[in-house]
Design a protein around this motif. Structure first.
Motif, short mmCIF file in Angstrom:
data_model
loop_
_atom_site.label_atom_id
_atom_site.label_comp_id
_atom_site.label_asym_id
_atom_site.label_seq_id
_atom_site.Cartn_x
_atom_site.Cartn_y
_atom_site.Cartn_z
N ASP A 63 0.70 -1.05 0.07
CA ASP A 63 -0.04 -0.14 0.01
C ASP A 63 0.98 1.29 0.12
O ASP A 63 0.35 2.45 -0.32
CB ASP A 63 -0.89 0.16 1.25
CG ASP A 63 -2.15 -0.94 1.06
OD1 ASP A 63 -2.37 -0.96 -0.31
OD2 ASP A 63 -2.79 -1.27 2.03
N THR A 64 2.02 1.20 0.37
CA THR A 64 2.97 2.35 0.27
C THR A 64 3.25 2.80 -1.11
O THR A 64 3.73 3.92 -1.31
CB THR A 64 4.17 2.35 0.84
OG1 THR A 64 5.19 1.17 0.30
CG2 THR A 64 4.01 1.89 2.26
N PHE A 65 3.05 1.88 -2.04
CA PHE A 65 3.36 2.42 -3.54
C PHE A 65 2.04 3.07 -4.10
O PHE A 65 0.88 2.51 -3.93
CB PHE A 65 3.58 0.95 -4.44
CG PHE A 65 5.11 0.48 -3.77
CD1 PHE A 65 6.28 0.97 -4.51
CD2 PHE A 65 4.97 -0.46 -2.99
CE1 PHE A 65 7.47 0.43 -3.78
CE2 PHE A 65 6.31 -1.14 -2.42
CZ PHE A 65 7.48 -0.50 -3.03
N GLN A 66 2.16 3.90 -5.06
CA GLN A 66 1.26 4.53 -5.83
C GLN A 66 0.78 3.88 -7.20
O GLN A 66 0.09 4.37 -7.84
CB GLN A 66 1.56 5.96 -5.99
CG GLN A 66 1.65 6.75 -4.71
CD GLN A 66 0.48 6.77 -3.62
OE1 GLN A 66 -0.56 6.68 -4.31
NE2 GLN A 66 0.60 6.06 -2.59
N ASP A 67 1.52 2.78 -7.50
CA ASP A 67 1.44 2.13 -9.03
C ASP A 67 1.45 0.67 -8.61
O ASP A 67 1.66 0.08 -7.33
CB ASP A 67 2.51 2.53 -9.68
CG ASP A 67 3.78 2.16 -9.57
OD1 ASP A 67 3.98 1.60 -8.18
OD2 ASP A 67 4.56 2.05 -10.38
N GLY A 68 0.96 -0.02 -9.40
CA GLY A 68 1.35 -1.56 -9.33
C GLY A 68 -0.23 -2.41 -9.07
O GLY A 68 -1.31 -1.43 -9.35
N PRO A 69 0.06 -3.57 -8.78
CA PRO A 69 -1.26 -4.56 -8.71
C PRO A 69 -2.35 -3.92 -7.74
O PRO A 69 -3.50 -4.08 -7.86
CB PRO A 69 -0.58 -5.60 -8.41
CG PRO A 69 0.58 -5.58 -7.87
CD PRO A 69 0.99 -4.23 -8.45
N GLN A 70 -1.69 -3.56 -6.56
CA GLN A 70 -2.74 -3.08 -5.55
C GLN A 70 -3.57 -1.76 -5.72
O GLN A 70 -4.50 -1.57 -5.14
CB GLN A 70 -1.88 -2.88 -4.28
CG GLN A 70 -1.01 -1.58 -4.24
CD GLN A 70 0.42 -1.62 -4.73
OE1 GLN A 70 0.71 -2.69 -5.60
NE2 GLN A 70 0.90 -0.51 -4.96
N ARG A 71 -3.25 -1.25 -6.92
CA ARG A 71 -4.15 -0.10 -7.53
C ARG A 71 -5.16 -0.66 -8.53
O ARG A 71 -5.93 0.42 -9.05
CB ARG A 71 -3.21 1.19 -7.87
CG ARG A 71 -2.01 1.70 -6.87
CD ARG A 71 -2.94 2.42 -5.69
NE ARG A 71 -2.08 2.74 -4.78
CZ ARG A 71 -2.09 2.55 -3.50
NH1 ARG A 71 -3.46 1.95 -2.96
NH2 ARG A 71 -1.36 2.96 -2.70
N VAL A 72 -5.01 -1.77 -8.90
CA VAL A 72 -5.86 -2.19 -10.20
C VAL A 72 -7.27 -2.95 -9.69
O VAL A 72 -8.21 -2.64 -10.17
CB VAL A 72 -4.86 -3.12 -11.00
CG1 VAL A 72 -5.98 -3.71 -12.08
CG2 VAL A 72 -3.92 -2.44 -11.50
N LEU A 73 -7.10 -3.44 -8.37
CA LEU A 73 -8.27 -4.38 -7.91
C LEU A 73 -8.65 -3.68 -6.75
O LEU A 73 -7.92 -3.26 -5.98
CB LEU A 73 -7.88 -5.78 -7.87
CG LEU A 73 -7.44 -6.63 -9.08
CD1 LEU A 73 -7.18 -8.10 -8.82
CD2 LEU A 73 -8.62 -6.72 -10.03
N PRO A 74 -9.92 -3.97 -6.54
CA PRO A 74 -10.43 -3.26 -5.31
C PRO A 74 -9.74 -4.12 -3.99
O PRO A 74 -9.54 -5.27 -4.23
CB PRO A 74 -11.85 -3.51 -5.31
CG PRO A 74 -12.36 -4.57 -6.30
CD PRO A 74 -10.95 -4.34 -7.34
N PRO A 75 -9.74 -3.49 -2.89
CA PRO A 75 -8.84 -3.99 -1.79
C PRO A 75 -9.90 -5.24 -1.08
O PRO A 75 -11.02 -5.19 -1.39
CB PRO A 75 -8.72 -3.02 -0.64
CG PRO A 75 -9.74 -2.10 -1.12
CD PRO A 75 -9.94 -2.08 -2.47
#
Length: 196
Positions: A63-75
């Motif tokens: 969650d510290t990153f502003q890009d990548g997979p954690q920003r594509v799918l809902p948590p």
């Protein structure tokens, strides 16, 4: 970050990730607390604490990153599901979390896609375990293994499509394989600690 050589040449990210992690995946599956012939609630608690200890540092790091997979799918509130299951009546007493791995602060988005491949894939295995254990461990709801009512299939398909869209070059695929191997190595270490 070490890159696995056996998959770096494959240009399909999903096929490369499967090839890079196959042996680790088999070791983990056979060593899980729920892998025995008749798992009970103590085994489930052991499984949950191992997964909690793995995810607790990993998810906030992602969650510290502003890009990548954690920003594509809902948590998904995986840790909340684990805690709810661990606090269910009839479960053995909770143990303190194990020491956490430190994750690289400069990890590429591709590396994190590889890590999320392992996290998302674990929900597919959870659904299989739910089907196997729901009757024998009733009335425990097995929230973490059950996941959403829709099951893990739709989310996994969305993840695979996004993975193929965001991880395309040989270097990105190699980084994703390194991230997936690191994620497996981390949980394998926890599974060995549980046996020791």
């Amino acid at each position: 970050m070490n890159r696995p050589d056996n998959a770096a040449h494959i240009l399909d990210p999903l096929a490369a990730l499967r090839a890079a992690t196959n042996e680790r995946h088999e070791r983990l599956d056979s060593g899980l607390p729920l892998a025995g012939p008749a798992p009970d609630l103590t085994d489930y608690a052991s499984h949950l604490t191992m997964v909690r200890d793995w995810l607790a540092p990993l998810l906030p790091w992602l969650d510290t990153f502003q890009d990548g997979p954690q920003r594509v799918l809902p948590p998904v509130e995986r840790l909340a599901l684990i805690e709810a299951d661990l606090n269910e009546p009839g479960m053995p007493p909770l143990r303190a979390p194990a020491a956490a791995d430190a994750w690289p602060r400069d990890a590429s988005a591709a590396y994190r896609w590889g890590m999320c491949y392992v996290i998302e894939g674990s929900q597919l295995g959870g659904k299989v375990l739910y089907g196997k254990l729901a009757g024998s461990l009733a009335p425990h709801p097995l929230r973490y293994l059950k996941g959403s009512d829709a099951g893990p299939g739709p989310r996994w398909r969305a993840f695979m499509l996004a993975l193929k869209e965001h991880v395309t070059s040989p270097d990105e695929i190699a980084d994703a394989c390194a991230g997936a191997c690191a994620a497996f190595d981390s949980i394998l270490k926890l599974s060995l600690d549980k046996k020791g």
